[in-house]
Motif scaffolding. Structure first.
Motif, PDB file in Angstrom:
ATOM      1  N   UNK A  44       0.884  -1.173   0.000  1.00 19.38           N
ATOM      2  CA  UNK A  44       0.000   0.000   0.000  1.00 19.38           C
ATOM      3  C   UNK A  44       0.919   1.219   0.000  1.00 19.38           C
ATOM      4  N   UNK A  45       0.756   2.059  -1.018  1.00 21.34           N
ATOM      5  CA  UNK A  45       1.611   3.223  -1.192  1.00 21.34           C
ATOM      6  C   UNK A  45       0.811   4.493  -0.890  1.00 21.34           C
ATOM      7  N   UNK A  46       1.252   5.279   0.060  1.00 22.20           N
ATOM      8  CA  UNK A  46       0.518   6.492   0.453  1.00 22.20           C
ATOM      9  C   UNK A  46       1.328   7.728   0.100  1.00 22.20           C
ATOM     10  N   UNK A  47       0.807   8.504  -0.831  1.00 20.70           N
ATOM     11  CA  UNK A  47       1.444   9.764  -1.245  1.00 20.70           C
ATOM     12  C   UNK A  47       0.353  10.750  -1.627  1.00 20.70           C
ATOM     13  N   UNK A  48       0.767  12.044  -1.849  1.00 21.10           N
ATOM     14  CA  UNK A  48      -0.255  13.019  -2.275  1.00 21.10           C
ATOM     15  C   UNK A  48      -0.689  12.756  -3.715  1.00 21.10           C
ATOM     16  N   UNK A  59       0.362  -3.481  -6.028  1.00 21.62           N
ATOM     17  CA  UNK A  59       0.449  -2.158  -5.404  1.00 21.62           C
ATOM     18  C   UNK A  59      -0.913  -1.486  -5.399  1.00 21.62           C
ATOM     19  N   UNK A  60      -1.359  -1.086  -4.201  1.00 24.54           N
ATOM     20  CA  UNK A  60      -2.568  -0.277  -4.053  1.00 24.54           C
ATOM     21  C   UNK A  60      -2.101   1.131  -3.686  1.00 24.54           C
ATOM     22  N   UNK A  61      -2.471   2.133  -4.473  1.00 22.29           N
ATOM     23  CA  UNK A  61      -2.066   3.501  -4.169  1.00 22.29           C
ATOM     24  C   UNK A  61      -3.170   4.187  -3.369  1.00 22.29           C
ATOM     25  N   UNK A  62      -2.817   4.802  -2.273  1.00 23.08           N
ATOM     26  CA  UNK A  62      -3.776   5.515  -1.411  1.00 23.08           C
ATOM     27  C   UNK A  62      -3.361   6.971  -1.360  1.00 23.08           C
ATOM     28  N   UNK A  71      -6.119  12.984   6.835  1.00 22.76           N
ATOM     29  CA  UNK A  71      -5.681  12.022   5.806  1.00 22.76           C
ATOM     30  C   UNK A  71      -5.034  10.799   6.461  1.00 22.76           C
ATOM     31  N   UNK A  72      -4.269  11.045   7.540  1.00 20.15           N
ATOM     32  CA  UNK A  72      -3.638   9.913   8.233  1.00 20.15           C
ATOM     33  C   UNK A  72      -4.703   9.022   8.857  1.00 20.15           C
ATOM     34  N   UNK A  73      -5.735   9.628   9.433  1.00 17.15           N
ATOM     35  CA  UNK A  73      -6.821   8.837  10.043  1.00 17.15           C
ATOM     36  C   UNK A  73      -7.550   8.012   8.978  1.00 17.15           C
ATOM     37  N   UNK A  74      -7.738   8.572   7.797  1.00 18.91           N
ATOM     38  CA  UNK A  74      -8.389   7.821   6.716  1.00 18.91           C
ATOM     39  C   UNK A  74      -7.517   6.647   6.282  1.00 18.91           C
ATOM     40  N   UNK A  77      -7.713   3.925   9.001  1.00 12.53           N
ATOM     41  CA  UNK A  77      -8.988   3.198   8.922  1.00 12.53           C
ATOM     42  C   UNK A  77      -8.980   2.231   7.739  1.00 12.53           C
ATOM     43  N   UNK A  78      -8.431   2.689   6.601  1.00 14.67           N
ATOM     44  CA  UNK A  78      -8.372   1.817   5.422  1.00 14.67           C
ATOM     45  C   UNK A  78      -7.563   0.556   5.726  1.00 14.67           C
ATOM     46  N   UNK A  79      -6.443   0.731   6.392  1.00  8.95           N
ATOM     47  CA  UNK A  79      -5.562  -0.412   6.672  1.00  8.95           C
ATOM     48  C   UNK A  79      -6.196  -1.350   7.699  1.00  8.95           C
ATOM     49  N   UNK A  80      -6.848  -0.779   8.699  1.00  2.00           N
ATOM     50  CA  UNK A  80      -7.446  -1.599   9.760  1.00  2.00           C
ATOM     51  C   UNK A  80      -8.677  -2.356   9.274  1.00  2.00           C
ATOM     52  N   UNK A  81      -9.397  -1.774   8.316  1.00  2.00           N
ATOM     53  CA  UNK A  81     -10.653  -2.398   7.889  1.00  2.00           C
ATOM     54  C   UNK A  81     -10.538  -3.251   6.637  1.00  2.00           C
TER      55      UNK A  81
END
Ligand SMILES: NC(=O)C1=CN([C@@H]2O[C@H](COP(=O)(O)OP(=O)(O)OC[C@H]3O[C@@H](n4cnc5c(N)ncnc54)[C@H](OP(=O)(O)O)[C@@H]3O)[C@@H](O)[C@H]2O)C=CC1
Ligand SMILES: Nc1nc2c(c(=O)[nH]1)N=C([C@H](O)[C@@H](O)CO)CN2
Length: 244
Positions: A44-48, A59-62, A71-74, A77-81
């Motif tokens: 899971x890749x998290x960038x702007x 690869x899932x881009x978030x 944005x961090x909370x979202x 939540x995505x990772x936990x759920x």
């Protein structure tokens, strides 16, 4: 927002415990995400920004601005759920900004607040996996400071210090280590004189690219007995021009 949904017919490798890489839309982070994906990890890749080159079945881009708590909370939540656990978190997201108060605030949010928040929130999710890792991508500049990037070096030093605290907090289930690069990839558009000056700062006078960092990550992901450690990949810069 997800940038690259896996289609059903694609094999879901290790879908239940991905590796989160922050800042994987370009350069080192993108190369690392692709290397891990090709090695069979779900990433899971998290960038702007979302990047077409990061389009890979694993690869899932978030999309997230990690200086923003919402944005961090979202992302959390995505990772936990959506996943049973987390194999690793690699804090790579960074800005190399010139010195002013606004830049210092931004780099503190990105280099310190974001890893602090994500590590605290996702510690239990990591611990669900047999072997889990947190890796902080720091900078060997922190050991000597930088008159041209004071805020950058200071915030990276804080990131490096957190390796020690989180290693103790999360042992033995989660291992926490830092990687301290010297030069990896020069900024695009730099002049030849800056390039020559920079290369000469190390004993190994070449621009290595992302490979040393990829190798250091692969080592830490398989290491059974490293935590609270720093892996330095700086071409021997600490030995160059010593006052002997
Ligand atoms: N390049 C080098 O020679 C060296 C690099 N390093 C370290 O190695 C790592 C990779 O370096 P490099 O590839 O050059 O870094 P870059 O500056 O090229 O890229 C940094 C990444 O962070 C992301 N990012 C920036 N701001 C945010 C934000 N607010 N939220 C989420 N993501 C963000 C960017 O994506 P986007 O803009 O899409 O958000 C990008 O993917 C960094 O931690 C860097 O400090 C250390 C020493 C030397
Ligand atoms: N986030 C970033 N951090 C750093 C970068 C960069 O491009 N983005 N570049 C450097 C330099 O290459 C430095 O190592 C040599 O001048 C440092 N950090």
């Amino acid at each position: 927002m997800l940038g690259h949904e896996r289609t059903d017919e694609q094999t879901a490798p290790n879908m239940n415990s991905p590796i989160l890489i922050t800042g994987a839309s370009q350069r080192v982070g993108l190369a690392l995400a692709l290397a891990l994906a090709k090695a069979g990890h779900q990433v899971v890749s998290a960038s702007r920004s979302l990047h077409a080159q990061a389009a890979h079945p694993n690869i899932i881009q978030f999309q997230a601005d990690l200086t923003r708590e919402a944005d961090r909370l979202a992302l959390i939540e995505h990772l936990q759920h959506n996943y049973d656990g987390l194999r690793a978190i690699i804090h790579n997201a960074s800005l190399w900004l010139d010195d002013d108060l606004q830049s210092l605030d931004t780099m503190f949010r990105l280099h310190v607040e974001a890893p602090y928040h994500l590590n605290l929130a996702l510690g239990e999710h990591l611990a669900k996996v047999e072997k889990a890792d947190i890796i902080h991508i720091c900078d060997e500049t922190s050991s000597r400071g930088s008159k041209s990037h004071i805020g950058y070096a200071a915030t990276k030093a804080a990131l490096q210090n957190m390796v020690l605290s989180f290693a103790e907090k999360y042992a033995p289930k989660v291992r926490v280590n830092g990687i301290l690069p010297g030069l990896l990839i020069l900024k695009e558009g730099g002049d030849e004189q800056y390039r020559r000056q920079t290369l000469k700062k190390a004993l190994l006078e070449f621009e290595p690219g992302a490979q040393p960092l990829i190798e250091a990550v692969m080592f830490l992901l398989q290491s059974q007995y490293s935590t609270g450690s720093q892996v330095v990949i700086n071409g021997g810069r600490h030995l160059k021009n010593r006052m002997t």
